[in-house]
Design a protein around this motif. Sequence first.
Motif, mmCIF file in Angstrom:
data_model
loop_
_atom_site.group_PDB
_atom_site.id
_atom_site.type_symbol
_atom_site.label_atom_id
_atom_site.label_comp_id
_atom_site.label_asym_id
_atom_site.label_seq_id
_atom_site.Cartn_x
_atom_site.Cartn_y
_atom_site.Cartn_z
ATOM 1 N N GLY A 73 41.863 37.669 111.252
ATOM 2 C CA GLY A 73 40.822 38.363 110.510
ATOM 3 C C GLY A 73 40.413 37.594 109.261
ATOM 4 O O GLY A 73 39.241 37.550 108.895
ATOM 5 N N GLU A 74 41.408 36.963 108.597
ATOM 6 C CA GLU A 74 41.100 36.185 107.414
ATOM 7 C C GLU A 74 40.252 34.969 107.760
ATOM 8 O O GLU A 74 39.393 34.539 107.016
ATOM 9 C CB GLU A 74 42.389 35.764 106.720
ATOM 10 C CG GLU A 74 43.133 36.929 106.079
ATOM 11 C CD GLU A 74 44.435 36.481 105.456
ATOM 12 O OE1 GLU A 74 44.740 35.285 105.555
ATOM 13 O OE2 GLU A 74 45.139 37.321 104.884
ATOM 14 N N ALA A 75 40.564 34.355 108.933
ATOM 15 C CA ALA A 75 39.857 33.140 109.305
ATOM 16 C C ALA A 75 38.443 33.450 109.816
ATOM 17 O O ALA A 75 37.543 32.630 109.691
ATOM 18 C CB ALA A 75 40.643 32.386 110.368
ATOM 19 N N GLU A 76 38.274 34.615 110.408
ATOM 20 C CA GLU A 76 36.988 34.958 110.987
ATOM 21 C C GLU A 76 36.086 35.589 109.925
ATOM 22 O O GLU A 76 35.982 36.804 109.807
ATOM 23 C CB GLU A 76 37.183 35.917 112.164
ATOM 24 C CG GLU A 76 37.909 35.275 113.339
ATOM 25 C CD GLU A 76 38.150 36.252 114.450
ATOM 26 O OE1 GLU A 76 37.749 37.438 114.302
ATOM 27 O OE2 GLU A 76 38.746 35.865 115.460
ATOM 28 N N VAL A 77 35.445 34.730 109.121
ATOM 29 C CA VAL A 77 34.516 35.186 108.091
ATOM 30 C C VAL A 77 33.089 34.918 108.583
ATOM 31 O O VAL A 77 32.793 33.842 109.111
ATOM 32 C CB VAL A 77 34.783 34.451 106.765
ATOM 33 C CG1 VAL A 77 33.783 34.886 105.709
ATOM 34 C CG2 VAL A 77 36.205 34.719 106.302
ATOM 35 N N ASP A 78 32.243 35.888 108.406
ATOM 36 C CA ASP A 78 30.857 35.755 108.839
ATOM 37 C C ASP A 78 30.187 34.629 108.058
ATOM 38 O O ASP A 78 30.333 34.511 106.836
ATOM 39 C CB ASP A 78 30.133 37.084 108.581
ATOM 40 C CG ASP A 78 28.759 37.108 109.231
ATOM 41 O OD1 ASP A 78 28.284 36.048 109.675
ATOM 42 O OD2 ASP A 78 28.170 38.196 109.284
ATOM 43 N N ALA A 79 29.454 33.791 108.781
ATOM 44 C CA ALA A 79 28.770 32.672 108.134
ATOM 45 C C ALA A 79 27.785 33.150 107.070
ATOM 46 O O ALA A 79 27.530 32.447 106.075
ATOM 47 C CB ALA A 79 28.051 31.825 109.182
ATOM 48 N N ASP A 80 27.228 34.348 107.256
ATOM 49 C CA ASP A 80 26.282 34.874 106.272
ATOM 50 C C ASP A 80 26.917 35.029 104.897
ATOM 51 O O ASP A 80 26.216 34.993 103.878
ATOM 52 C CB ASP A 80 25.728 36.221 106.730
ATOM 53 C CG ASP A 80 24.819 36.089 107.946
ATOM 54 O OD1 ASP A 80 24.332 34.967 108.197
ATOM 55 O OD2 ASP A 80 24.625 37.095 108.656
ATOM 56 N N ALA A 81 28.268 35.213 104.878
ATOM 57 C CA ALA A 81 28.942 35.418 103.594
ATOM 58 C C ALA A 81 28.967 34.156 102.740
ATOM 59 O O ALA A 81 29.126 34.236 101.518
ATOM 60 C CB ALA A 81 30.374 35.891 103.844
ATOM 61 N N ALA A 119 32.202 22.823 107.327
ATOM 62 C CA ALA A 119 31.203 23.892 107.390
ATOM 63 C C ALA A 119 30.717 24.076 108.821
ATOM 64 O O ALA A 119 30.494 25.208 109.278
ATOM 65 C CB ALA A 119 30.037 23.569 106.471
ATOM 66 N N LEU A 120 30.573 22.962 109.553
ATOM 67 C CA LEU A 120 30.113 23.060 110.937
ATOM 68 C C LEU A 120 31.197 23.637 111.848
ATOM 69 O O LEU A 120 30.934 24.534 112.657
ATOM 70 C CB LEU A 120 29.692 21.683 111.443
ATOM 71 C CG LEU A 120 29.208 21.628 112.898
ATOM 72 C CD1 LEU A 120 27.964 22.496 113.083
ATOM 73 C CD2 LEU A 120 28.924 20.185 113.317
ATOM 74 N N SER A 121 32.434 23.139 111.711
ATOM 75 C CA SER A 121 33.504 23.566 112.620
ATOM 76 C C SER A 121 33.945 25.005 112.358
ATOM 77 O O SER A 121 34.311 25.727 113.285
ATOM 78 C CB SER A 121 34.708 22.629 112.501
ATOM 79 O OG SER A 121 35.250 22.675 111.183
ATOM 80 N N GLU A 122 33.925 25.451 111.111
ATOM 81 C CA GLU A 122 34.421 26.783 110.776
ATOM 82 C C GLU A 122 33.333 27.854 110.766
ATOM 83 O O GLU A 122 33.608 29.019 111.061
ATOM 84 C CB GLU A 122 35.118 26.756 109.409
ATOM 85 C CG GLU A 122 36.327 25.840 109.341
ATOM 86 C CD GLU A 122 37.449 26.275 110.259
ATOM 87 O OE1 GLU A 122 37.511 27.473 110.608
ATOM 88 O OE2 GLU A 122 38.274 25.421 110.640
ATOM 89 N N PHE A 123 32.100 27.461 110.403
ATOM 90 C CA PHE A 123 31.043 28.471 110.258
ATOM 91 C C PHE A 123 29.786 28.158 111.055
ATOM 92 O O PHE A 123 28.838 28.940 111.036
ATOM 93 C CB PHE A 123 30.679 28.639 108.782
ATOM 94 C CG PHE A 123 31.808 29.157 107.945
ATOM 95 C CD1 PHE A 123 32.098 30.514 107.909
ATOM 96 C CD2 PHE A 123 32.605 28.298 107.212
ATOM 97 C CE1 PHE A 123 33.139 31.001 107.149
ATOM 98 C CE2 PHE A 123 33.647 28.777 106.444
ATOM 99 C CZ PHE A 123 33.926 30.127 106.413
ATOM 100 N N GLY A 124 29.769 27.024 111.726
ATOM 101 C CA GLY A 124 28.597 26.678 112.522
ATOM 102 C C GLY A 124 27.395 26.291 111.696
ATOM 103 O O GLY A 124 26.255 26.359 112.181
ATOM 104 N N ILE A 125 27.618 25.873 110.436
ATOM 105 C CA ILE A 125 26.518 25.475 109.555
ATOM 106 C C ILE A 125 26.393 23.957 109.604
ATOM 107 O O ILE A 125 27.330 23.243 109.218
ATOM 108 C CB ILE A 125 26.769 25.950 108.108
ATOM 109 C CG1 ILE A 125 26.988 27.471 108.087
ATOM 110 C CG2 ILE A 125 25.618 25.545 107.200
ATOM 111 C CD1 ILE A 125 27.427 28.006 106.730
ATOM 112 N N ASP A 126 25.249 23.442 110.037
ATOM 113 C CA ASP A 126 25.079 21.992 110.202
ATOM 114 C C ASP A 126 24.764 21.297 108.885
ATOM 115 O O ASP A 126 25.342 20.263 108.563
ATOM 116 C CB ASP A 126 23.977 21.719 111.226
ATOM 117 C CG ASP A 126 23.824 20.239 111.518
ATOM 118 O OD1 ASP A 126 24.854 19.531 111.501
ATOM 119 O OD2 ASP A 126 22.695 19.792 111.759
#
Length: 226
Positions: free
Chosen positions: A101-109, A172-179
Amino acid sequence: MSTEQSEKREQLLRSLSRGIAYTAPLMIAVAGYAAVHSIVGDAVSERGYLMSAVGEGEGEAEGEARAEAEAAGEAEGEAEGEAEGEAEGEAEGEAEGEAEGEAEVDADAVMRPDDYHPYQGDPDELVAYGEELYANPALSRTGGISCMTCHAGGAQYQETFSDPYPHHVEMALSEFGIDRIHLDEMIQVCMVLPMGEDPLPWDSRELAALVEYYLQVEQPAFQEGK
């Protein structure tokens, strides 16, 4: 028969009579004793048999009670072992769930909100405050680490750190999908991973101070060290 012979005969008869008188009770007594002894012996034998039977019964009852107690103890031990195993399994499951749960943070945050308005202040004052925050372990909740813990002396910066923002950062890409990510967004990523904190408020003085410190101190030092 003479008179003398008659007297001896009478004496002999009297002696025999007296002997019979004394012997008869004795014989009766002896016979009675034998009968009593036989009865007593039988009673003793019977008592011994009964005591033996009672002893065997008690032994069997004690053995059964001991077996039942051992079985109950084994059952209790198995139940406790199963309960402990289930408790450990549940605790491990909860811990894993919390970690996930700690690792799964919404990218929007960690991405700039649509109505983003950063804090405005004196740049020099923000840089000085940012330097304090950079070395402050109270900024995190995961074991008292600070920004400096990972980046002291320019450590663990990727080559892209010298490029203008926004740019690609592998974490950022690997954890949140932000390029492609902005500097303030990357600071929020670090606040979440590995600092273990919630993102800083987007309009906070703290976020603005860290942005100014990285832009004016850390990034130029990294570019010079290349």
